[in-house]
Design a protein around this motif. Structure first.
Motif, short mmCIF file in Angstrom:
data_model
loop_
_atom_site.label_atom_id
_atom_site.label_comp_id
_atom_site.label_asym_id
_atom_site.label_seq_id
_atom_site.Cartn_x
_atom_site.Cartn_y
_atom_site.Cartn_z
N LEU A 1 0.86 -1.18 0.00
CA LEU A 1 0.00 0.00 0.00
C LEU A 1 0.90 1.23 0.00
O LEU A 1 1.77 1.36 0.86
CB LEU A 1 -0.90 0.04 1.24
CG LEU A 1 -2.20 -0.79 1.20
CD1 LEU A 1 -1.90 -2.28 1.16
CD2 LEU A 1 -3.08 -0.46 2.41
N ILE B 1 -2.20 5.45 0.46
CA ILE B 1 -3.57 5.39 -0.04
C ILE B 1 -4.48 6.35 0.74
O ILE B 1 -4.28 6.61 1.92
CB ILE B 1 -4.14 3.96 -0.02
CG1 ILE B 1 -4.42 3.50 1.42
CG2 ILE B 1 -3.22 3.00 -0.73
CD1 ILE B 1 -5.30 2.26 1.49
N SER C 1 0.48 3.61 4.30
CA SER C 1 1.45 2.82 3.53
C SER C 1 1.95 1.68 4.40
O SER C 1 2.21 1.86 5.59
CB SER C 1 2.65 3.68 3.11
OG SER C 1 2.28 4.74 2.26
N THR D 1 3.94 -2.60 3.65
CA THR D 1 4.18 -3.74 2.76
C THR D 1 4.23 -5.01 3.59
O THR D 1 4.57 -5.00 4.78
CB THR D 1 5.50 -3.59 1.99
OG1 THR D 1 6.60 -3.57 2.92
CG2 THR D 1 5.52 -2.34 1.15
N THR E 1 -9.54 0.47 5.18
CA THR E 1 -8.27 0.05 4.58
C THR E 1 -8.36 -1.38 4.10
O THR E 1 -7.91 -1.71 2.99
CB THR E 1 -7.13 0.22 5.59
OG1 THR E 1 -7.03 1.59 5.98
CG2 THR E 1 -5.80 -0.23 5.00
N ILE F 1 -8.13 -2.89 0.18
CA ILE F 1 -7.27 -4.00 -0.28
C ILE F 1 -8.11 -5.03 -1.03
O ILE F 1 -7.68 -5.58 -2.04
CB ILE F 1 -6.56 -4.64 0.92
CG1 ILE F 1 -5.61 -3.65 1.59
CG2 ILE F 1 -5.77 -5.88 0.47
CD1 ILE F 1 -5.05 -4.13 2.92
N LEU G 1 -9.96 4.08 -4.26
CA LEU G 1 -8.95 5.01 -3.75
C LEU G 1 -9.16 6.37 -4.39
O LEU G 1 -9.54 6.48 -5.56
CB LEU G 1 -7.54 4.52 -4.09
CG LEU G 1 -7.12 3.13 -3.60
CD1 LEU G 1 -5.63 2.92 -3.91
CD2 LEU G 1 -7.39 2.95 -2.12
N ILE H 1 -2.34 0.40 -4.68
CA ILE H 1 -2.23 -0.89 -4.01
C ILE H 1 -1.74 -1.91 -5.03
O ILE H 1 -2.27 -1.99 -6.15
CB ILE H 1 -3.59 -1.34 -3.43
CG1 ILE H 1 -4.05 -0.38 -2.34
CG2 ILE H 1 -3.49 -2.77 -2.87
CD1 ILE H 1 -5.44 -0.69 -1.80
#
Length: 353
Positions: A8, A11, A25, A27, A47, A51, A57, A62
């Motif tokens: 991310l 976002i 953000s 990972t 969030t 995903i 967004l 993403i």
């Protein structure tokens, strides 16, 4: 390090004029498990839905398994993201058997392959042999296992869980936490779990993200979230404890109402700096020869332990966790010593490099 399975990048998500997620953000590598933790309305479920491809967004990107899944103005449909989802309400089909529920996402497979995978997934969640039963014949915990088996059936690389254990009792929640963690790690599946329960987050996650007002405040290991919180909000949300006002002294020491406290690592603040010191309950030890005389002002009995809130002479407070055999009434005098191995400080000043 290999490319993250989930990424991310700053976002943003908005509902009408209300920006509910901003600049988030993080990972995850394959096989890692993240918990998004925070109070109600902090943006963690939005969030998760972003995903999944269920929320658009307004900014950011993403990527899932190296493939762009969302950006402002475009998103890959949820069914093409190669992920599984488990919801709090199970979302099982009441008119289908357990086997049919688990096999629902395998409709394109031939009958024998579908039967084998359903049996495999039910064994994985310890429900082997229950294919013919129906959801209403199972307990809440068993229904949640079925929902997990259904999400696992298509062999996703990524699985998303939205407060999946919130409706279950405490013991069952703890049991399922460990079972889900073991299954995901054994299968090498990346997981993202939304919860407001810090104990649950610490038990299951390899990474924890603390969210507040739509922003990611700290993304870290469970250990660092608890022992090295970067803000007072994180410290308070990720565990109990008490805060003492203090002044930094030479030699990585801090003067407080509980005496001079020595840090075993550099404090990063010059002598004379006003600071607030976090002391967790395990940093305060009952000791008949302890230098501090405190009085019990509150106690919480949990069965194996008692969490005390203790008053110092100047009115500041400490918390202390003891075994439940050391039962002290309100008003009792309790001698303690501070046994913190390192000090966590908060200040309006910036720490020195």
């Amino acid at each position: 390090m290999s490319e993250p399975l989930l990424s991310l990048n700053r976002i943003h998500c908005r509902y009408d004029d209300n920006e509910v997620v901003r600049r988030v953000s993080f990972t995850l590598q394959a096989g890692q498990i993240a918990c998004l933790l925070g109070p109600s309305g902090c943006g963690k479920t939005t969030t998760l839905r972003a995903i999944a491809g269920l929320e658009p967004l307004t900014q950011g990107r993403i990527h899932i398994n190296g493939r762009e899944a969302s950006r402002a103005g475009w998103q890959l449909p949820p069914e093409r993201r190669g992920l599984g989802m488990v919801f709090q309400d199970h979302a099982l089909f009441p008119h289908l058997s357990i086997g049919e529920n688990v096999g629902f996402a395998l409709r394109r497979e031939n009958r024998e392959a579908r039967r084998q995978r359903v049996a495999e997934c039910l064994e994985m969640v310890r429900l082997g042999g229950m294919e013919k039963r129906y959801p209403h014949e199972l307990s809440g915990g068993q229904q949640q296992r079925v929902a997990l088996a259904r999400a696992l059936a298509p062999r996703p690389r990524l699985i998303l869980l939205d407060e999946p254990f919130a409706s279950l009792d405490l013991d069952l929640r703890r049991q399922l936490n460990q079972e889900v963690r073991d299954i995901l790690l054994h299968e090498g599946i990346t997981g993202v779990i939304v919860t407001h329960d810090q104990e649950e987050a610490f038990a299951i996650a390899t990474h924890v993200g603390i969210m507040r007002d739509g922003e990611m405040i700290q993304w870290d290991s469970p250990y660092n979230i608890y022992h090295s919180p970067i803000t007072r909000f994180v410290a308070e949300f990720a565990g109990s404890g008490a805060f003492l006002e203090g002044t930094v002294l030479p030699g990585d020491r801090v003067a407080t109402a509980a005496g001079e406290l020595q840090s075993h690592r550099p404090l990063g603040y010059p002598p004379g700096s006003p600071v607030t010191v976090l002391l967790r309950p395990e940093d305060v030890v009952v000791d008949d020869h302890g230098p501090l005389r405190t009085s019990v002002i509150h106690r919480v009995f949990t069965g194996p332990n008692i969490l005390y809130r203790l008053a110092l002479d100047n009115g500041e407070q400490l918390t202390c966790l003891t075994g439940s055999h050391e039962d002290m009434p309100i008003g009792a005098a309790l001698p303690v010593r501070i046994a913190a191995k390192h000090l966590v400080l908060f200040s309006d000043q910036r720490p020195s490099a």
